[in-house]
Scaffold this active site. Structure first.
Site, PDB file in Angstrom:
ATOM      1  N   TYR A  58       0.871  -1.182   0.000  1.00  0.00           N
ATOM      2  CA  TYR A  58       0.000   0.000   0.000  1.00  0.00           C
ATOM      3  C   TYR A  58       0.904   1.227   0.000  1.00  0.00           C
ATOM      4  O   TYR A  58       2.010   1.187  -0.529  1.00  0.00           O
ATOM      5  CB  TYR A  58      -0.954  -0.087   1.204  1.00  0.00           C
ATOM      6  CG  TYR A  58      -2.020   0.968   1.228  1.00  0.00           C
ATOM      7  CD1 TYR A  58      -2.828   1.217   0.118  1.00  0.00           C
ATOM      8  CD2 TYR A  58      -2.239   1.741   2.372  1.00  0.00           C
ATOM      9  CE1 TYR A  58      -3.811   2.186   0.143  1.00  0.00           C
ATOM     10  CE2 TYR A  58      -3.235   2.708   2.413  1.00  0.00           C
ATOM     11  CZ  TYR A  58      -3.998   2.934   1.294  1.00  0.00           C
ATOM     12  OH  TYR A  58      -4.969   3.897   1.325  1.00  0.00           O
ATOM     13  N   ARG A  95      -7.036  11.406  -9.501  1.00  0.00           N
ATOM     14  CA  ARG A  95      -6.167  12.046  -8.496  1.00  0.00           C
ATOM     15  C   ARG A  95      -5.609  10.963  -7.596  1.00  0.00           C
ATOM     16  O   ARG A  95      -6.044  10.805  -6.458  1.00  0.00           O
ATOM     17  CB  ARG A  95      -6.953  13.090  -7.682  1.00  0.00           C
ATOM     18  CG  ARG A  95      -6.081  13.974  -6.792  1.00  0.00           C
ATOM     19  CD  ARG A  95      -6.898  14.651  -5.730  1.00  0.00           C
ATOM     20  NE  ARG A  95      -7.548  13.708  -4.836  1.00  0.00           N
ATOM     21  CZ  ARG A  95      -6.937  13.139  -3.784  1.00  0.00           C
ATOM     22  NH1 ARG A  95      -5.668  13.388  -3.521  1.00  0.00           N
ATOM     23  NH2 ARG A  95      -7.608  12.299  -3.005  1.00  0.00           N
ATOM     24  N   LYS A 129      -5.523  -1.219  -2.033  1.00  0.00           N
ATOM     25  CA  LYS A 129      -6.480  -0.969  -0.959  1.00  0.00           C
ATOM     26  C   LYS A 129      -7.145  -2.272  -0.514  1.00  0.00           C
ATOM     27  O   LYS A 129      -7.307  -2.534   0.686  1.00  0.00           O
ATOM     28  CB  LYS A 129      -7.548   0.001  -1.468  1.00  0.00           C
ATOM     29  CG  LYS A 129      -8.215   0.810  -0.393  1.00  0.00           C
ATOM     30  CD  LYS A 129      -7.452   2.103  -0.169  1.00  0.00           C
ATOM     31  CE  LYS A 129      -8.119   3.032   0.785  1.00  0.00           C
ATOM     32  NZ  LYS A 129      -7.436   4.323   0.899  1.00  0.00           N
ATOM     33  N   GLU A 133     -12.415   5.858  -4.378  1.00  0.00           N
ATOM     34  CA  GLU A 133     -10.998   6.081  -4.078  1.00  0.00           C
ATOM     35  C   GLU A 133     -10.358   6.989  -5.118  1.00  0.00           C
ATOM     36  O   GLU A 133     -10.450   6.749  -6.330  1.00  0.00           O
ATOM     37  CB  GLU A 133     -10.262   4.737  -4.045  1.00  0.00           C
ATOM     38  CG  GLU A 133      -8.775   4.836  -3.776  1.00  0.00           C
ATOM     39  CD  GLU A 133      -8.444   5.243  -2.350  1.00  0.00           C
ATOM     40  OE1 GLU A 133      -7.281   5.604  -2.089  1.00  0.00           O
ATOM     41  OE2 GLU A 133      -9.345   5.195  -1.488  1.00  0.00           O
ATOM     42  N   ASP A 134      -9.713   8.050  -4.650  1.00  0.00           N
ATOM     43  CA  ASP A 134      -8.872   8.914  -5.483  1.00  0.00           C
ATOM     44  C   ASP A 134      -9.610   9.484  -6.693  1.00  0.00           C
ATOM     45  O   ASP A 134      -9.103   9.474  -7.824  1.00  0.00           O
ATOM     46  CB  ASP A 134      -7.615   8.158  -5.921  1.00  0.00           C
ATOM     47  CG  ASP A 134      -6.613   8.048  -4.783  1.00  0.00           C
ATOM     48  OD1 ASP A 134      -6.795   8.727  -3.760  1.00  0.00           O
ATOM     49  OD2 ASP A 134      -5.659   7.266  -4.890  1.00  0.00           O
ATOM     50  N   ASP A 149     -13.003   7.274   1.002  1.00  0.00           N
ATOM     51  CA  ASP A 149     -11.930   7.223   1.997  1.00  0.00           C
ATOM     52  C   ASP A 149     -11.128   8.511   2.035  1.00  0.00           C
ATOM     53  O   ASP A 149     -10.662   8.920   3.101  1.00  0.00           O
ATOM     54  CB  ASP A 149     -11.010   6.033   1.705  1.00  0.00           C
ATOM     55  CG  ASP A 149      -9.959   5.859   2.786  1.00  0.00           C
ATOM     56  OD1 ASP A 149     -10.340   5.795   3.970  1.00  0.00           O
ATOM     57  OD2 ASP A 149      -8.766   5.800   2.454  1.00  0.00           O
ATOM     58  N   ASP A 150     -10.956   9.169   0.893  1.00  0.00           N
ATOM     59  CA  ASP A 150     -10.167  10.404   0.865  1.00  0.00           C
ATOM     60  C   ASP A 150     -10.839  11.505   1.681  1.00  0.00           C
ATOM     61  O   ASP A 150     -10.159  12.332   2.289  1.00  0.00           O
ATOM     62  CB  ASP A 150      -9.975  10.873  -0.579  1.00  0.00           C
ATOM     63  CG  ASP A 150      -9.342   9.804  -1.441  1.00  0.00           C
ATOM     64  OD1 ASP A 150      -8.214   9.405  -1.128  1.00  0.00           O
ATOM     65  OD2 ASP A 150      -9.982   9.350  -2.404  1.00  0.00           O
ATOM     66  N   ASN A 187       0.885  14.372   1.588  1.00  0.00           N
ATOM     67  CA  ASN A 187       1.662  13.298   0.972  1.00  0.00           C
ATOM     68  C   ASN A 187       2.135  13.734  -0.412  1.00  0.00           C
ATOM     69  O   ASN A 187       1.502  14.565  -1.052  1.00  0.00           O
ATOM     70  CB  ASN A 187       0.792  12.030   0.840  1.00  0.00           C
ATOM     71  CG  ASN A 187       0.631  11.298   2.163  1.00  0.00           C
ATOM     72  OD1 ASN A 187       1.598  11.012   2.838  1.00  0.00           O
ATOM     73  ND2 ASN A 187      -0.600  11.013   2.533  1.00  0.00           N
TER      74      ASN A 187
END
Length: 702
Positions: free
Chosen positions: A231, A284, A302, A373-374, A396-397, A541
Site C-alpha cells: 500500500y 487524483r 487498498k 478512491e482517489d 476514503d479520501d 503526501n
C-alpha cells in the site's frame, strides 16, 4: 447522378463532388431524391472542416444511403471534404481499395478473373472451450491486451482487460526491448520509495499471482513491515508504472467504450458474491495527479489491506477502474499506455457513466459495499453526496481521512489525560482549504457539536488558511464549503500563518497544504509558547510535501509537541528523550469501517458510524504508547483494531436504525451483547490457512 457543391468562402474552394447510383432507372426521381438529400446533408456536415487553402485532397470516403423502401448501392464521396485519418497508424478506409471504386482494383466485367481458390488452405480459427478468466489464465490461449473486441465479447473478456487493444507486433517489440535493454520505469516521487521497496513489492506481487493464501498469511504476520510495500507509499510507484508492469489480470476495467453495456460486462466477473468494491477513475491518485487507467493499482492495493487487515475474503472483493480518459499528456503519448487515449469525460456524460456503473454493480451484488478512491476534488464530494443516502458507499479520501484525523485528536487528548468531550475546548488552525482539508474541518466541527457546542460555536474554533493567508468574510471569492468557517475579524484578513498562530493561540496545527516545509521554526516555536503540549499534524503526501518532519517538530517545540504525520516518520528525540512519531494513516480506519458496515448489513454509512470508528480506534492504544506520545496504536494489531472498529460501527448502525432486517449481527448484539458480537464478527473474518480441498464436478452444488 453527380452533384457538385462549393463552399461560399471563395470560388473553387471547398468544392466536393458526390456521385451515386440507384438500382432503379437514373431518371426515376423517387430513387434519386434520398440520394440527393443525403449528399447535400453530408456536404453541409463536412463543409466547416474544409481546408482554408492549398490543394484539395482527393481522398475517398465510403457511405451508404438508405430510404424506406429501397437500398442504394455503396457510393463514393470525393473532394475537399475528406477528414484526416483518425490515427497515424491506420489510413482511412476506401471502397476503391476493395475494388469497388473507379480508380483502384480490378473491376468485374469483361476480362476480369477472380483470384484462384485453394481448397487446401485451412481456416485459421481455433476452437476455445473456455471463457473469461479461464482463458486469460491459460498461457496457450491468452493473448493479453491483443484480444480484439469481437473476441472479448465472444469469450467473456470485456472488462477483464484494459480497454486499449495492443497489436501483436507491439507486444513483440515490448518484450524484445525489455529483454535487450529493459524498460525505463517512472521514478518514484516519494523519496521513501527506494529500489529495495520496489524489489520487495515484486517478490510479494509474484507470490500473490501464484498463491494468495500464502501471500495473505505472510502479509498478515508481517503487516507493519509489509503494509508500506503493498500500500502507501510504494503503491504510488506501482500506479505510475502500471502500464509497464501489468502482467496478470486483476479487477475490472470499465471504460467509456462500454457505455450502455456495463451491466453485461459486470457479469463477466466470475464471483457470484462480492462483499466490497474499491473503485477509482484514476483522476487524483495519492499526490501524483491524473494517472488514468493506471489508477487500478490503488484499488488493488487498498483491497489487499481489506483482506489482510480486516479479514475480507480475497475471492469476494473487486477492484475497479472507470476509464473515462486522461488529461495526462505523458500517458497519452506513451506507446505502451493501454487506457483510452482521449481527454477526460466531463459534464452530464461523466455522471451518466457513473450512474450506469452504480446501477450495474448493485443489480448483480445488491449487498456490496462500495468505496470511492482517489477521485478528483471536482467530483469526489459530488459523487459522495449523490449516492451516500441511497447506497452503502463511502469515500476514503474525504471520510476516511477526516475520521483518522479525529481519532488522532482523541488520541492526543488521551495522551494528555483528557477526555474525548474536551475536543470542544480545542482551537485548531488548518493550512489548506481544499476538499481534503475542509472535509477534516467539517468532521471535527461535527464532533464538537456532538459534545455540546452549537454549530456556530464549533466553527469559531477554527482558522482556515490558503495560499493567500487567513480566510475571512472580507474575501469575495470564498468557496461555499469554506465560507461558513471564514473568520469575521476584518483586521485579520489574509493574515500570515505566523500572525494567525500568535493571535489565535491554537492547541492544534494541521497541515493539508501539500507545501513541503511550510511549518518553520517560528511557527512551531509559537505553538509551543501558546500551548503546553500542542498537537502538530503535517498530513500532506508524499514525504517531500510534508509541512515539517518529526525531528524538526521535536527540536523547534523543545520536545513538547505531540506529532503525527501523513507519511511515515522515524521517532524523534530531544535532550535524550525519545518522542513517538505517529502516522495518521487511513488504513487504521477503512478496513474496520468496511468490515462493520458489511458484516452488520448496514444500508448506508452515517456520520455517527464514522465517529464511532474514531472513538473505537483510541481504545486500542496501550498505556505505554500513550505515555510515549503515540496517538495511534501499532499496526501489528491491525486485526484487533479492525475488530474493535467493526463492532463499534455495528453498534452505532443499530442505534441509527440503518441496518437491514436480515442483519444477524444486529440480532446477536441485541440478544447477547457486545462480547458475543465480537465473537460473531471474528468468526466471519478470513483466516489465511490451508484448508482441506474436496473435488466436486462442475455443475453440482452450483
Amino acid at each position: 447522378r453527380e452533384w457538385r457543391f462549393v463552399s461560399g468562402r471563395a470560388p473553387g474552394r471547398g468544392e466536393c463532388v458526390v456521385r451515386g447510383e440507384a438500382r432503379r432507372g437514373e431518371d426515376d426521381p423517387m430513387a434519386l431524391r434520398p440520394l440527393r438529400a443525403s449528399a447535400l446533408a453530408m456536404a453541409r456536415a463536412f463543409g466547416p472542416s474544409l481546408p482554408p487553402q492549398g490543394p484539395r485532397p482527393q481522398r475517398a470516403v465510403p457511405f451508404q444511403l438508405r430510404c424506406a423502401r429501397r437500398a442504394l448501392v455503396p457510393t463514393t464521396l470525393t473532394g475537399a471534404l475528406a477528414r484526416p485519418s483518425p490515427s497515424p497508424e491506420r489510413a482511412p478506409y476506401s471502397s476503391e481499395a476493395d475494388g469497388h471504386g473507379e480508380a483502384g482494383g480490378a473491376k468485374e466485367g469483361n476480362g476480369y478473373h477472380p483470384p484462384p481458390y485453394d481448397p487446401d488452405v485451412p481456416d485459421k480459427a481455433s476452437i476455445v472451450r473456455k471463457k473469461g478468466l479461464d482463458v486469460l489464465h491459460d498461457p496457450w490461449w491468452n493473448k493479453g491486451t491483443s484480444f480484439n473486441y469481437v473476441e472479448r465479447d465472444a469469450l467473456g473478456l470485456r472488462g477483464l482487460l484494459p480497454p486499449c487493444e495492443i497489436p501483436f507486433e507491439s507486444q513483440i517489440d515490448r518484450i524484445v526491448q525489455e529483454y535487450n535493454e529493459g524498460i525505463a520505469h517512472v521514478a518514484p516521487q516519494d523519496e521513501t520509495v527506494t529500489p529495495e521497496n520496489i524489489r520487495k513489492w515484486k517478490v510479494l506481487e509474484s507470490l500473490q499471482n501464484r498463491n494468495e493464501v500464502l501471500f495473505y498469511k505472510i502479509l498478515l504476520d508481517n503487516f507493519e513491515a509489509m503494509a508500506p510495500i503493498v500500500y502507501t507509499p510504494t503503491v504510488g510507484w506501482c500506479c505510475q508504472n502500471f502500464h509497464l508492469i501489468y502482467r496478470t489480470p486483476r479487477g475490472l476495467f470499465i471504460s467509456e467504450k462500454d457505455k450502455g453495456m456495463v451491466s453485461s460486462l459486470v457479469h463477466n466477473w466470475p464471483a457470484g458474491e462480492v462483499d466490497a468494491i474499491v473503485v477509482t477513475d484514476g483522476s487524483r491518485v495519492l499526490g501524483l495527479g491524473d494517472l488514468g487507467v493506471n489508477g487500478l493499482g490503488i484499488a488493488i492495493g487498498k483491497l489487499d489491506i481489506y483482506c489482510a487487515g480486516a479479514g475480507f475474503h480475497p475471492a469476494r472483493v473487486l477492484p475497479i477502474v472507470i476509464d473515462v480518459g486522461t488529461d495526462n499528456a505523458d500517458l497519452l503519448n506513451h506507446p505502451l499506455y493501454f487506457g483510452l487515449r482521449r481527454p477526460r469525460l466531463e459534464g452530464d456524460a461523466y455522471f451518466e457513466m457513473l450512474d450506469e456503473f452504480m446501477r450495474a454493480v448493485l443489480a448483480r451484488y445488491p449487498n456490496v459495499l462500495i468505496q470511492f478512491e482517489d477521485f478528483s476534488s471536482k467530483h469526489a464530494q459530488t459523487l459522495l453526496d449523490r449516492y451516500r443516502d441511497h447506497h452503502l458507499v463511502f469515500n476514503d479520501d474525504i471520510q476516511g481521512t477526516a475520521t483518522t484525523v479525529l481519532s488522532g485528536v482523541y488520541g492526543a487528548l488521551a495522551a494528555k489525560g483528557e477526555r474525548a468531550e474536551d475536543i470542544r475546548n480545542q482551537k485548531i488552525v488548518v493550512a489548506g482549504a481544499g476538499s481534503a482539508g475542509m472535509g477534516v474541518v467539517q468532521f471535527l466541527c461535527k464532533a464538537m457539536v456532538k459534545h455540546g457546542l452549537t454549530e456556530q460555536e464549533a466553527r469559531d474554533n477554527f482558522c482556515i488558511l490558503d495560499a493567500d493567508g487567513l480566510i475571512t468574510t472580507a474575501r469575495e471569492d470564498v468557496s461555499d464549503f469554506v465560507l461558513p468557517f471564514a473568520r469575521r475579524e476584518a483586521e485579520l484578513a489574509d493574515a500570515s500563518l505566523l500572525n494567525t498562530i500568535c493571535h489565535f493561540k491554537p492547541s492544534i496545527l494541521i497541515g493539508l497544504s501539500t507545501v513541503g516545509g511550510l511549518f518553520t521554526s517560528e511557527h512551531l516555536g509559537a505553538m509551543a509558547e501558546n500551548c503546553d503540549r500542542p498537537l502538530v499534524m503535517p498530513l500532506s503526501n508524499p514525504t517531500s510535501r510534508l509541512e515539517c518532519t518529526a525531528e524538526q517538530c521535536a527540536q523547534w517545540t523543545r520536545g513538547r509537541a505531540i506529532f503525527a504525520a501523513g507519511s511515515p516518520q522515524p521517532d524523534a528525540s530531544f535532550n535524550g528523550r525519545e518522542i513517538a512519531s505517529s502516522q495518521a494513516n487511513n488504513m487504521y480506519i477503512f478496513p474496520g469501517l468496511a468490515l462493520g458496515a458489511s458484516v452488520g448489513h448496514a444500508r448506508i454509512i452515517t456520520d455517527h458510524m464514522l465517529m464511532a470508528a474514531a472513538e473505537s480506534l483510541v481504545k486500542c492504544i496501550t498505556a505505554d504508547d500513550l505515555a510515549k506520545g503515540s496517538i495511534y496504536p501499532k499496526l501489528s494489531m491491525i486485526r484487533d483494531i479492525s475488530l474493535e472498529i467493526a463492532c463499534g460501527v455495528i453498534q452505532t448502525a443499530v442505534e441509527d436504525k440503518v441496518v437491514k432486517q436480515e442483519s444477524r449481527a444486529a440480532e446477536v448484539l441485541q440478544e447477547q451483547g457486545m462480547d458475543a458480537l465480537r465473537n460473531y464478527v471474528r468468526g466471519r473474518m478470513f483466516q489465511p490457512n490451508y484448508d482441506p480441498l474436496v473435488y466436486v464436478p462442475p455443475g453440482i452444488g452450483e
